[in-house]
Motif scaffolding. Sequence first.
Motif, short mmCIF file in Angstrom:
data_model
loop_
_atom_site.label_atom_id
_atom_site.label_comp_id
_atom_site.label_asym_id
_atom_site.label_seq_id
_atom_site.Cartn_x
_atom_site.Cartn_y
_atom_site.Cartn_z
N TYR A 120 22.36 37.59 44.84
CA TYR A 120 23.65 37.12 44.85
C TYR A 120 23.64 35.78 45.28
N PRO A 121 24.92 34.85 44.82
CA PRO A 121 25.17 33.46 45.52
C PRO A 121 25.48 33.85 46.98
N SER A 122 24.95 32.87 47.84
CA SER A 122 25.41 32.88 49.21
C SER A 122 26.01 31.60 49.99
N ALA A 123 26.56 31.77 51.16
CA ALA A 123 27.16 30.43 51.72
C ALA A 123 26.78 30.49 53.28
N SER A 168 40.27 28.99 56.46
CA SER A 168 39.68 28.01 55.32
C SER A 168 40.04 28.20 54.11
N GLU A 169 40.31 27.62 53.26
CA GLU A 169 40.53 27.81 51.71
C GLU A 169 39.30 28.45 51.04
N THR A 170 38.35 28.10 51.67
CA THR A 170 37.05 28.59 51.03
C THR A 170 36.20 29.91 51.90
N THR A 171 37.21 30.56 52.70
CA THR A 171 36.89 31.69 53.18
C THR A 171 36.40 32.74 52.09
N LEU A 172 35.50 33.62 52.12
CA LEU A 172 35.36 34.57 51.36
C LEU A 172 36.16 35.86 51.37
N THR A 173 36.33 36.62 50.31
CA THR A 173 37.38 37.88 50.41
C THR A 173 36.30 38.55 49.84
N CYS A 174 36.22 39.64 50.72
CA CYS A 174 34.98 40.75 50.81
C CYS A 174 35.69 42.24 50.36
N SER A 175 35.19 42.86 49.61
CA SER A 175 35.83 44.22 49.46
C SER A 175 35.21 45.38 50.72
N SER A 176 33.86 44.91 51.05
CA SER A 176 33.39 45.33 52.20
C SER A 176 32.19 44.44 52.61
N VAL A 177 31.68 44.84 53.97
CA VAL A 177 30.69 44.01 54.68
C VAL A 177 29.64 44.89 54.96
N VAL A 178 28.53 44.56 54.60
CA VAL A 178 27.23 45.41 55.09
C VAL A 178 26.41 44.15 55.82
N PHE A 179 25.70 44.78 56.55
CA PHE A 179 24.71 44.13 57.41
C PHE A 179 23.19 44.40 57.08
N SER A 180 22.63 43.27 56.45
CA SER A 180 20.96 43.76 56.05
C SER A 180 20.15 44.05 57.39
N ARG A 181 19.21 44.64 57.00
CA ARG A 181 18.20 44.98 58.16
C ARG A 181 17.79 43.67 59.01
N HIS A 182 17.30 42.49 58.01
CA HIS A 182 17.21 41.36 58.53
C HIS A 182 18.31 41.01 59.65
N ALA A 183 19.45 40.86 59.19
CA ALA A 183 20.54 40.49 59.98
C ALA A 183 20.69 41.02 61.26
N ILE A 184 20.45 42.63 61.21
CA ILE A 184 20.69 43.58 62.29
C ILE A 184 19.64 42.99 63.58
N ALA A 185 18.45 42.87 62.94
CA ALA A 185 17.18 42.55 63.74
C ALA A 185 17.52 41.09 64.26
N ARG A 186 17.87 40.14 63.72
CA ARG A 186 18.03 38.70 64.20
C ARG A 186 19.05 38.72 65.08
N MET A 187 20.21 39.40 64.86
CA MET A 187 21.31 39.62 65.81
C MET A 187 21.10 39.98 67.01
N LEU A 191 29.32 39.35 42.97
CA LEU A 191 30.51 38.76 42.34
C LEU A 191 31.14 40.01 41.67
N GLU A 192 30.52 41.12 41.45
CA GLU A 192 31.25 42.25 40.67
C GLU A 192 31.99 42.83 41.67
N SER A 193 31.23 43.51 42.69
CA SER A 193 31.83 44.12 43.48
C SER A 193 32.79 43.59 44.88
N LYS A 194 32.40 42.26 45.03
CA LYS A 194 32.93 41.37 46.09
C LYS A 194 32.47 41.97 47.53
N GLN A 195 31.59 42.75 47.53
CA GLN A 195 30.69 43.28 48.51
C GLN A 195 29.87 42.21 49.22
#
Length: 108
Positions: A57-60, A9-28, A79-83
């Motif tokens: 941070y803005p989200s999608a 997708s043209e709208t795919t995010l470019t990430c310098s790195s990816v981290v999982f929040s505690r909430h995300a880990i618990a829900r996953m 938006l600054e670090s692209k994380q």
Amino acid sequence: PHQNETRKSETTLTCSSVVFSRHAIARMFERQVEAQEVLETLENGETIESYPEDTPYPSALILWHVGGKAVHVLVARDLESKQCIIVTAYFPDTTQWEPGFRKRRQGS
């Protein structure tokens, strides 16, 4: 597969790195969503909802299909670090989403 699922997708995010929040880990864990499914969604998915005013941070919300299953990933991006920070991930429910899982049903 749908036509737009076979290309990046043209709208795919470019990430310098990816981290999982505690909430995300618990829900996953609760929802049995694998980290690889989340990463694949992030890399290949389609942005179906944008929340530019989210803080800190803005989200999608991103949609992708993995192994025949639709996956939604809510990701925030510094938006600054692209994380990219995974906020949550789930398999969308047909009672809350229109067919194709791109639009919420009325009243959801």
